[in-house]
Structures are given as structure tokens and as C-alpha cells.
Design a protein around this motif. Structure first.
Motif, PDB file in Angstrom:
ATOM      1  N   ALA A  93       0.772  -1.054  -0.067  1.00 39.21           N
ATOM      2  CA  ALA A  93       0.221  -0.175   0.029  1.00 39.21           C
ATOM      3  C   ALA A  93       0.834   1.024  -0.332  1.00 39.21           C
ATOM      4  O   ALA A  93       0.532   2.182  -0.640  1.00 39.21           O
ATOM      5  CB  ALA A  93      -0.988  -0.023   1.276  1.00 39.21           C
ATOM      6  N   PHE A  97       1.094   3.931  -2.914  1.00 39.73           N
ATOM      7  CA  PHE A  97       0.795   5.640  -2.924  1.00 39.73           C
ATOM      8  C   PHE A  97       2.231   6.341  -2.938  1.00 39.73           C
ATOM      9  O   PHE A  97       1.819   7.642  -3.505  1.00 39.73           O
ATOM     10  CB  PHE A  97       0.541   5.673  -1.376  1.00 39.73           C
ATOM     11  N   TRP A 102       0.595   9.788  -3.516  1.00 42.24           N
ATOM     12  CA  TRP A 102      -0.254  10.394  -2.869  1.00 42.24           C
ATOM     13  C   TRP A 102       0.865  10.079  -1.669  1.00 42.24           C
ATOM     14  O   TRP A 102       0.890   9.584  -0.367  1.00 42.24           O
ATOM     15  CB  TRP A 102      -1.118   8.795  -1.868  1.00 42.24           C
ATOM     16  N   ALA A 105      -0.455  10.599   2.049  1.00 39.10           N
ATOM     17  CA  ALA A 105      -1.141   8.998   2.502  1.00 39.10           C
ATOM     18  C   ALA A 105      -0.109   7.864   2.508  1.00 39.10           C
ATOM     19  O   ALA A 105      -1.031   7.094   4.151  1.00 39.10           O
ATOM     20  CB  ALA A 105      -2.251   8.601   1.490  1.00 39.10           C
ATOM     21  N   LEU A 160      -6.677   2.829   5.608  1.00 44.28           N
ATOM     22  CA  LEU A 160      -6.604   2.616   4.402  1.00 44.28           C
ATOM     23  C   LEU A 160      -8.290   3.092   3.849  1.00 44.28           C
ATOM     24  O   LEU A 160      -7.525   4.151   2.366  1.00 44.28           O
ATOM     25  CB  LEU A 160      -6.216   1.222   4.281  1.00 44.28           C
ATOM     26  N   ALA A 161      -8.689   3.174   3.796  1.00 47.78           N
ATOM     27  CA  ALA A 161     -10.509   3.361   3.150  1.00 47.78           C
ATOM     28  C   ALA A 161     -10.769   5.004   3.729  1.00 47.78           C
ATOM     29  O   ALA A 161     -10.896   5.281   2.261  1.00 47.78           O
ATOM     30  CB  ALA A 161     -11.567   2.309   4.076  1.00 47.78           C
ATOM     31  N   ILE A 164      -8.550   6.834   1.185  1.00 47.23           N
ATOM     32  CA  ILE A 164      -8.993   6.643  -0.390  1.00 47.23           C
ATOM     33  C   ILE A 164     -10.131   7.295  -0.466  1.00 47.23           C
ATOM     34  O   ILE A 164     -10.479   8.606  -1.061  1.00 47.23           O
ATOM     35  CB  ILE A 164      -9.162   4.632  -0.302  1.00 47.23           C
ATOM     36  N   ARG A 167      -9.826  10.910  -0.998  1.00 45.04           N
ATOM     37  CA  ARG A 167      -8.886  11.209  -2.586  1.00 45.04           C
ATOM     38  C   ARG A 167      -9.269  10.671  -3.567  1.00 45.04           C
ATOM     39  O   ARG A 167      -9.023  11.077  -4.904  1.00 45.04           O
ATOM     40  CB  ARG A 167      -7.485  10.590  -2.093  1.00 45.04           C
ATOM     41  N   VAL A 168     -10.692  10.365  -3.136  1.00 46.09           N
ATOM     42  CA  VAL A 168     -11.147   9.971  -4.383  1.00 46.09           C
ATOM     43  C   VAL A 168     -12.172  10.668  -4.130  1.00 46.09           C
ATOM     44  O   VAL A 168     -13.566  10.918  -3.655  1.00 46.09           O
ATOM     45  CB  VAL A 168     -11.581   8.484  -4.695  1.00 46.09           C
ATOM     46  N   ARG A 174     -15.738   4.475  -3.187  1.00 44.40           N
ATOM     47  CA  ARG A 174     -16.106   4.787  -1.394  1.00 44.40           C
ATOM     48  C   ARG A 174     -16.230   3.898  -0.725  1.00 44.40           C
ATOM     49  O   ARG A 174     -16.277   3.178   0.869  1.00 44.40           O
ATOM     50  CB  ARG A 174     -15.911   6.297  -1.139  1.00 44.40           C
ATOM     51  N   VAL A 177     -14.744   0.151  -0.550  1.00 47.14           N
ATOM     52  CA  VAL A 177     -13.924   0.360  -0.729  1.00 47.14           C
ATOM     53  C   VAL A 177     -14.089   0.531   1.606  1.00 47.14           C
ATOM     54  O   VAL A 177     -13.239  -0.186   1.924  1.00 47.14           O
ATOM     55  CB  VAL A 177     -12.844   1.082  -0.483  1.00 47.14           C
TER      56      VAL A 177
END
Length: 238
Positions: A93, A97, A102, A105, A160-161, A164, A167-168, A174, A177
Motif C-alpha cells: 500500500a 501510494f 500520495w 497518505a 486505508l479506506a 482512499i 482522495r477519490v 468509497r 472500499v
């Protein structure tokens, strides 16, 4: 006008334009952190006074009735996702990133997991609760309260969720995840109870302690994404 060589912050680190859901999640994270602090203190007090014994025994007995060779193998694998395999997932991960830009992150995920390890070790040393007699194999050598697998998996998959989601743009991504993270965390906690290496109250305590830490980290990260977005907008206007 922007200077040609002026270094700009990576766009993926900016918060999504439609951020009403993210604002709500940030507020929920703050509330969860404060509520978790109270709940953990209450549960720890009841555990020390032996008031969780009936709950622990009832849940352990209910879960164990589903035991079978196939289920045991499945639970052993799921349990690995909460620690052993999780270490490899963490590295992957962070590399992803960094690859997609990222950087903050990646740092945030690293700090979160380092904090989860420190939190787990500290709490285990504070409470010194001995492990229950396991149903399969030998008991780990560490103390039982709280569950390190429950705490670590909640911290990793939860943050982690959250990173994400912050940023999405797409709501569907969303939701997917978030659901996957919740299912994994719940399954890992159940696997520890099924294998008999933790009392159910250990798993609940791990979740609560993790919620306190994750909520705090996501709120701070959300504030950071808002600040980055503001900087990017100012640079574009200059």
C-alpha cells in the motif's frame, strides 16, 4: 501565472470537489475517537472486575459450535490477514501510494500502523490479562487484552479506506472500499475468537482502541487535505 519550474503539490492529495460526505466522515471520526475513549475505559474496568466473564464464555461457546476442519483452516488464513499478511499489505500500500503521488497518505498510513503497534504493546502491558485456553494449537506468548489482530486490522484497513475515500471522487468507490474494510476487520476479529486465542471482550477492546486512534488520524488527515487543496487553489490563481 505559475512559474514553469514551480513545484506543485500532487493533485491526487487534494480533497475531492464534492466533499459533503467527507465532511461528515471527518466529524464522525472525531465523535468516534471521543466515544471510544469512554467505552474503552468502561470495558477495561468491567474486564478487571470479572464482569465480562459471562459474555466471553457465551460468545466463545456459540462461535465454537460451528467448528469444522474446513472452517478452522479458513479461520487460520483470515487470522493471518490481521498480522502476518497485513505486514506485506502495508508495504504494498505504501509503495502504491508513493507511486501515484500520495506521499502524505503513505506517511499517514505508516504513522498510523506504528502507533497501533505502540498502543497494542502498551495496553497489553498495562492490563496483563492472560490468554484463554485455545481451541486449536498453542496460545501466543503475549497478553490477551486487547486483541492485537483486531486493533491492527482495524487501524490498517480503516485508515486505508479513509485515506482512499478522502482522495477519490466517485461515491461508489468509497462505499466499496469501506464495506470491504469493515468485512475484513469483522472476519479477523471472529477468527481470533473461533481459534480460541482471545476472549470476545479482547476483540471488542481492540476495535474500540483502534477506533479511537483511527478516528483521530483521519480527522487530522482530513484537515491536512483541506489545507493542501487551499494551497493548490492559491497557486493556480497566482
Amino acid at each position: 501565472m505559475n512559474e514553469p519550474n514551480q513545484q506543485q503539490l500532487p493533485e491526487p492529495e487534494a480533497a475531492p470537489q464534492s466533499a459533503k460526505l467527507i465532511e461528515g466522515l471527518a466529524l464522525a471520526g472525531l465523535v468516534a475517537a471521543l466515544l471510544s475513549l469512554f467505552l474503552f475505559a468502561r470495558l477495561a474496568s468491567e474486564m478487571r472486575e470479572g464482569e465480562t466473564a459471562s459474555f466471553d464464555n457465551a460468545v466463545r461457546g456459540w462461535v465454537h459450535q460451528f467448528a469444522s476442519p474446513g472452517m478452522t483452516q479458513a479461520m487460520k488464513f483470515v487470522s493471518l490477514l490481521g498480522y502476518d499478511i497485513l505486514l506485506a499489505e502495508l508495504v504494498i500500500a505504501i509503495l502504491i501510494f508513493l507511486r501515484i503521488g500520495w506521499r502524505r497518505a503513505a506517511i499517514w498510513l505508516s504513522v498510523t500502523m506504528a502507533g497501533s503497534v505502540l498502543l497494542d504493546v502498551t495496553l497489553k502491558q498495562v492490563f496483563h490479562r492472560h490468554r484463554p485456553v485455545p481451541y486449536f494449537g498453542d496460545a501466543p506468548h503475549s497478553y490477551s487484552f486487547p486483541s492485537g489482530h483486531a486493533l491492527s486490522s482495524f487501524c490498517f484497513y480503516g485508515v486505508l479506506a479513509g485515506l482512499i475515500a478522502d482522495r477519490v471522487e466517485r461515491l461508489g468507490v468509497r462505499i466499496v472500499v469501506g464495506v470491504l474494510a469493515a468485512v475484513l476487520v469483522l472476519a479477523i476479529g471472529i477468527s481470533r475468537i473461533y481459534l480460541g486465542v482471545h476472549y470476545p471482550s479482547d476483540v471488542v477492546a481492540g476495535y474500540i482502541a483502534a477506533a479511537m486512534w483511527v478516528g483521530t488520524m483521519l480527522v487530522i488527515d482530513h484537515v491536512g487535505t483541506r489545507a493542501v487543496k487551499h494551497v493548490i487553489r492559491r497557486r493556480k490563481r497566482s
